[in-house]
Design a protein around this motif. Sequence first.
Motif, short mmCIF file in Angstrom:
data_model
loop_
_atom_site.label_atom_id
_atom_site.label_comp_id
_atom_site.label_asym_id
_atom_site.label_seq_id
_atom_site.Cartn_x
_atom_site.Cartn_y
_atom_site.Cartn_z
N ALA A 1 0.86 -1.19 0.00
CA ALA A 1 0.00 0.00 0.00
C ALA A 1 0.90 1.24 0.00
O ALA A 1 1.04 1.93 1.01
CB ALA A 1 -0.92 -0.02 1.21
N LEU A 2 1.54 1.48 -1.15
CA LEU A 2 2.47 2.61 -1.27
C LEU A 2 1.88 3.64 -2.22
O LEU A 2 1.09 3.31 -3.11
CB LEU A 2 3.82 2.11 -1.79
CG LEU A 2 4.47 0.99 -0.95
CD1 LEU A 2 5.66 0.39 -1.64
CD2 LEU A 2 4.85 1.50 0.43
N SER A 3 2.27 4.90 -2.04
CA SER A 3 1.75 5.96 -2.90
C SER A 3 2.26 5.77 -4.33
O SER A 3 3.39 5.34 -4.53
CB SER A 3 2.20 7.33 -2.40
OG SER A 3 1.67 7.56 -1.13
N PRO A 4 1.44 6.09 -5.33
CA PRO A 4 1.85 5.91 -6.73
C PRO A 4 2.76 7.05 -7.19
O PRO A 4 2.46 7.75 -8.14
CB PRO A 4 0.53 5.90 -7.50
CG PRO A 4 -0.45 6.58 -6.63
CD PRO A 4 0.06 6.56 -5.22
N THR A 5 3.88 7.24 -6.49
CA THR A 5 4.86 8.25 -6.87
C THR A 5 6.11 7.52 -7.35
O THR A 5 6.20 6.29 -7.25
CB THR A 5 5.25 9.10 -5.65
OG1 THR A 5 5.76 8.22 -4.65
CG2 THR A 5 4.05 9.84 -5.09
N MET A 6 7.08 8.28 -7.82
CA MET A 6 8.34 7.69 -8.26
C MET A 6 8.95 6.85 -7.13
O MET A 6 9.34 5.71 -7.32
CB MET A 6 9.29 8.84 -8.65
CG MET A 6 10.67 8.41 -9.04
SD MET A 6 10.68 7.74 -10.69
CE MET A 6 11.01 9.26 -11.62
N GLU A 7 9.01 7.44 -5.90
CA GLU A 7 9.61 6.73 -4.77
C GLU A 7 8.80 5.49 -4.39
O GLU A 7 9.36 4.44 -4.09
CB GLU A 7 9.72 7.65 -3.54
CG GLU A 7 10.77 8.74 -3.65
CD GLU A 7 10.23 9.99 -4.32
OE1 GLU A 7 9.04 9.99 -4.72
OE2 GLU A 7 11.00 10.96 -4.45
N GLY A 8 7.47 5.64 -4.39
CA GLY A 8 6.60 4.52 -4.02
C GLY A 8 6.76 3.37 -5.00
O GLY A 8 6.88 2.21 -4.60
N ASP A 9 6.81 3.70 -6.30
CA ASP A 9 6.94 2.67 -7.32
C ASP A 9 8.30 1.98 -7.23
O ASP A 9 8.41 0.77 -7.41
CB ASP A 9 6.72 3.27 -8.72
CG ASP A 9 5.25 3.62 -8.97
OD1 ASP A 9 4.39 3.12 -8.19
OD2 ASP A 9 4.96 4.37 -9.91
N THR A 10 9.35 2.77 -6.94
CA THR A 10 10.70 2.20 -6.82
C THR A 10 10.72 1.21 -5.65
O THR A 10 11.23 0.10 -5.76
CB THR A 10 11.73 3.32 -6.53
OG1 THR A 10 11.58 4.32 -7.52
CG2 THR A 10 13.14 2.79 -6.54
N THR A 11 10.13 1.64 -4.52
CA THR A 11 10.10 0.78 -3.34
C THR A 11 9.30 -0.48 -3.62
O THR A 11 9.71 -1.58 -3.23
CB THR A 11 9.50 1.56 -2.14
OG1 THR A 11 10.15 2.83 -2.04
CG2 THR A 11 9.67 0.80 -0.85
N ALA A 12 8.16 -0.33 -4.30
CA ALA A 12 7.31 -1.48 -4.63
C ALA A 12 8.08 -2.46 -5.51
O ALA A 12 8.04 -3.68 -5.30
CB ALA A 12 6.04 -1.01 -5.33
N PHE A 13 8.81 -1.92 -6.49
CA PHE A 13 9.58 -2.75 -7.42
C PHE A 13 10.65 -3.53 -6.66
O PHE A 13 10.83 -4.74 -6.85
CB PHE A 13 10.21 -1.86 -8.49
CG PHE A 13 10.94 -2.61 -9.56
CD1 PHE A 13 10.24 -3.34 -10.51
CD2 PHE A 13 12.32 -2.57 -9.62
CE1 PHE A 13 10.91 -4.05 -11.51
CE2 PHE A 13 13.00 -3.28 -10.61
CZ PHE A 13 12.30 -4.02 -11.55
#
Lengths: 204, 204
Positions: free
Chosen positions: B147-159
Amino acid sequence: MNYPSRLIEDAVSEISRLPGIGKKTALRLALHLLKRDEQQTRGLSEALLKMRTQTCYCVKCHNISDEALCNICKNPKRDTSIICVVVDTRDVLAIEATSQFKGLYHVLGGIISPLEGIGPSDLNIDSLLKRIEEAPADERVQEIILALSPTMEGDTTAFYLQKKLKPSEVKVSTIARGIPIGGDLEYADEITLGRSIVSRVAYD
Amino acid sequence: MNYPSRLIEDAVSEISRLPGIGKKTALRLALHLLKRDEQQTRGLSEALLKMRTQTCYCVKCHNISDEALCNICKNPKRDTSIICVVVDTRDVLAIEATSQFKGLYHVLGGIISPLEGIGPSDLNIDSLLKRIEEAPADERVQEIILALSPTMEGDTTAFYLQKKLKPSEVKVSTIARGIPIGGDLEYADEITLGRSIVSRVAYD
């Protein structure tokens, strides 16, 4: 909201009692403090308590002070013949920042507002009259400047003060109302523009 | 600014260290406290210090807690087979407020951000992997929701998390991206609208 910790809940509830701070902002501030060094929270906590318990009001002008007489009243370089009447400490700071006033202040501590139940007796008005009356011969007050906001409450307070000051035969003035520097004539409201014409200033 | 009292100056300087609070707001808050009962300042001061010194992080999910194990991890009614990964306590509160999730949480304590110098090792990622690995047979983790924000940082962390979680063979999902309830199609940006079509949901 179901806070994960009772201590956080208490802190959020105390922070959100401050004006303009809601529960969400309070939580953001609390989490910020939790992430920082303990020393920051300790510093904040102590500074608040010290400020509340150790500051007092100047016995002469009622401005906030660390001692019985504030720095401005104590300063021998200030002109004791002119007193600027303001609502609170923020107004003193604002006027001091202009470096245009070298007299003393008198802080009313509020403004006459029947809606909020604040009458003349709740303000530091009697002490202003006493200050003028009891001034020693070499510190006689010659002018009172009313620096109040041009609102309904400000105008009511100014009107009341004018009446009260009449018998003392001190010159009473008010700060000028007009077009702010950088303001655009086109966008000024009619009352401000009207007043700026009535109070026009002749070129020297 | 030339504050009338050193104690006020200290308090203003400490308050304005908080995020989003400038000198003028800090002064407004300080003067507010001065006008109120001393008990209010005392309450705020004590609540902040208590919160900072007496709260800890849950040993299991890293959420803020008053005890070693937080209320959510301690609750026997929660579904231990599903873990929702979030950035901080505010996200836990936001998801709890929906009443739609009955599993456990894992608080990362931040997000991968090379610009701010935050890498994977600064986050609670190892403890998440360990939690999955070492779960007892009757509490086996079956799904991880990111459940991460759809930002550059959130997407990087999710990846990064997806790659790390692959060997564990746990199902990994993310919260849906799409048009918010009450939102207007016309005003949605292309990426959100595009994703909402790709991730369309069939009617049952």
